[in-house]
Scaffold this active site. Structure first.
Site, PDB file in Angstrom:
ATOM      1  N   LYS A  28      31.597   3.998  57.567  1.00 37.87           N
ATOM      2  CA  LYS A  28      30.484   3.340  56.869  1.00 37.87           C
ATOM      3  C   LYS A  28      30.380   1.927  57.384  1.00 37.87           C
ATOM      4  O   LYS A  28      31.375   1.334  57.799  1.00 37.87           O
ATOM      5  CB  LYS A  28      30.763   3.312  55.359  1.00 37.87           C
ATOM      6  CG  LYS A  28      29.545   3.025  54.515  1.00 37.87           C
ATOM      7  CD  LYS A  28      28.633   4.240  54.486  1.00 37.87           C
ATOM      8  CE  LYS A  28      27.830   4.376  53.251  1.00 37.87           C
ATOM      9  NZ  LYS A  28      27.513   5.777  52.963  1.00 37.87           N
TER      10      LYS A  28
HETATM   11  N1  GLU Z   1      24.219   7.384  54.138  1.00 36.35           N
HETATM   12  C1  GLU Z   1      24.254   8.793  53.892  1.00 36.35           C
HETATM   13  C2  GLU Z   1      25.487   9.156  53.092  1.00 36.35           C
HETATM   14  O1  GLU Z   1      26.025   8.348  52.382  1.00 36.35           O
HETATM   15  C3  GLU Z   1      24.078   9.619  55.154  1.00 36.35           C
HETATM   16  C4  GLU Z   1      25.119   9.423  56.208  1.00 36.35           C
HETATM   17  C5  GLU Z   1      24.810  10.111  57.522  1.00 36.35           C
HETATM   18  O2  GLU Z   1      23.794  10.791  57.629  1.00 36.35           O
HETATM   19  O3  GLU Z   1      25.634   9.959  58.427  1.00 36.35           O
HETATM   20  O4  GLU Z   1      25.902  10.282  53.058  1.00 36.35           O
END
Ligand code: GLU
Length: 410
Positions: free
Chosen positions: A101
């Protein structure tokens, strides 16, 4: 959402799985944590320095995957917790990824498009050697959009050549895929219907309170409105609207579209605060915005027998304990909102093969993957007499643990 909060859920699953202390430590520690300085020139000509983060938590099951968040409260501890959530999430739906993240501490509503572009490109300049199609693949999250993902791909390409698979959630006209944008909300909606039917309930007339009207909230509303659910309360960052007979969802979607995504000024419901929305009389409560909104302080006021965590970490561990003892069922984030990252996987696969599926195939494969993960979590929860959250963590942590052992650490 702090790293400590994720850890409480992890520990519960680790106890059920009888994991060794050494394995716990390995699975809880991030592989790499990066913090970078992002100096940019603002539209005024002044210079400003932002701070960007990327935490790459675990890659035992594949390249690390997770969104990039633009929000004033982003800090290393939050990103660390959210990165670990991605590791368990990709494992629960069994797609070949680890977890990561990132984020930049800024308020995107206070920045011009050109400023956001400069900030995003500058961030890529600082971390382009640390991510990529086989290493770590960013995607949209709170405060970030498909357009920003296009900037990331373009900037990354300046260093590494044409690499559409270095980021997902891109615009359909720029190497994205149809169905990625709706995927998180669609998944939340589809899983809500599944859990309702397990509880012997029909969708028509089911009363829903939804907090959040961004990407996840709007597509969730669309999907469940089509299934004839009744939205008794809907809120966004500026406050909430209440109408026990049911809000006019298509009208609210149109209103938000015409007002830069906001509901401020809408008149088709009684005003209430977001705090009141959480305690509204309804059958399903769907927090689809910020983390940490349901806490030890307000959890006892919740009337919904079912909570669907469309946001990441909207329920704190204190609130979770209250819901557990009150018999309120919580569908955990690492399953409930996994539709987004699952469709990201489809995008990445197609980018690598220079091929494109149609929307029907995207939806069909998404429904199949989420449906099968739901079955597995539900079964495990029944068998082991644990909550859906603990079952989901057991499935996710167990898979990451096994991959770690199989791959070896030498
Ligand atoms: N931000 C989204 C999540 O928390 C998607 C992450 C992604 O598609 O890699 O799952």
């Amino acid at each position: 959402m702090s790293a400590d909060a994720t850890r409480i859920y992890f520990d519960r699953a680790a106890n059920e799985l009888d994991l060794s202390d050494a394995m716990r430590r390995l699975l809880l520690t991030a592989r790499r944590e990066v913090q970078v300085q992002i100096p940019v020139e603002l539209d005024t000509g002044e210079m400003a320095t932002f701070i960007g983060y990327r935490v790459q938590h675990n890659n035992a099951r594949g390249p690390m995957k997770g969104g990039l968040r633009y929000h004033p409260q982003v800090d290393l501890d939050e990103v660390r917790g959210l990165a670990a959530l991605m590791t368990w999430k990709t494992a629960v739906v069994n797609i070949p990824y680890g977890g990561a993240k990132g984020g930049i501490a800024l308020d995107p509503t206070k920045r011009s498009t050109r400023e956001l572009e400069r900030i995003t490109r500058r961030f890529v300049d600082s971390i382009h050697d640390l991510f990529g199609p086989d290493v770590d693949i960013p995607a949209p999250d709170m405060g970030t959009t498909a357009e920003m993902m296009a900037w990331i791909m373009n900037q990354y390409g300046k260093y590494h050549g044409f690499s559409p698979a270095c980021v997902t959630g891109k615009p359909v006209e720029y190497h994205g895929i149809p169905g990625r944008e709706e995927a998180t909300g669609r998944g939340v909606g589809a899983l809500t219907l599944k859990i309702l039917s397990r509880r012997g309930r029909q969708a028509p007339g089911t009363r829903i309170a939804l907090q959040g009207f961004g990407n996840v909230g709007t597509f969730t509303a669309r999907f469940l409105h089509d299934a004839e659910c009744r939205f008794v309360a809907i809120g966004d960052a500026d406050g909430a609207f209440h109408r026990p007979d049911g809000l006019d969802v298509p009208q609210m979607l149109k209103f938000a579209q015409a007002h830069s995504g906001r509901l401020e000024g809408y008149t088709g419901g009684d005003r209430m605060t977001n705090e009141e929305l959480l305690a509204v009389d309804c059958d399903v409560l769907i927090p689809a915005a910020l983390g940490g909104v349901l806490t030890g302080t307000n959890a006892a006021a919740v009337k919904a027998p079912l909570i669907i965590e469309a946001a990441n970490a909207p329920v704190t561990p204190d609130a979770d304990a209250v819901f557990d003892s009150a018999g309120i069922t919580v569908l955990p984030d690492i399953l409930a909102n996994a539709g987004g990252v699952t469709a990201s996987w489809f995008e990445w696969v197609q980018n690598r093969q220079h091929y494109q599926w149609g929307i029907n195939r995207v939806r069909q494969e998404l429904d199949q993957i989420l449906g099968s993960a739901f079955e597995q979590v539900w079964q495990l929860a029944q068998e082991r007499k644990v909550s859906l959250r603990t079952a989901a963590y057991m499935l996710g942590v167990g898979r990451v643990g096994r991959a770690t052992v199989l791959g070896g650490i030498g």
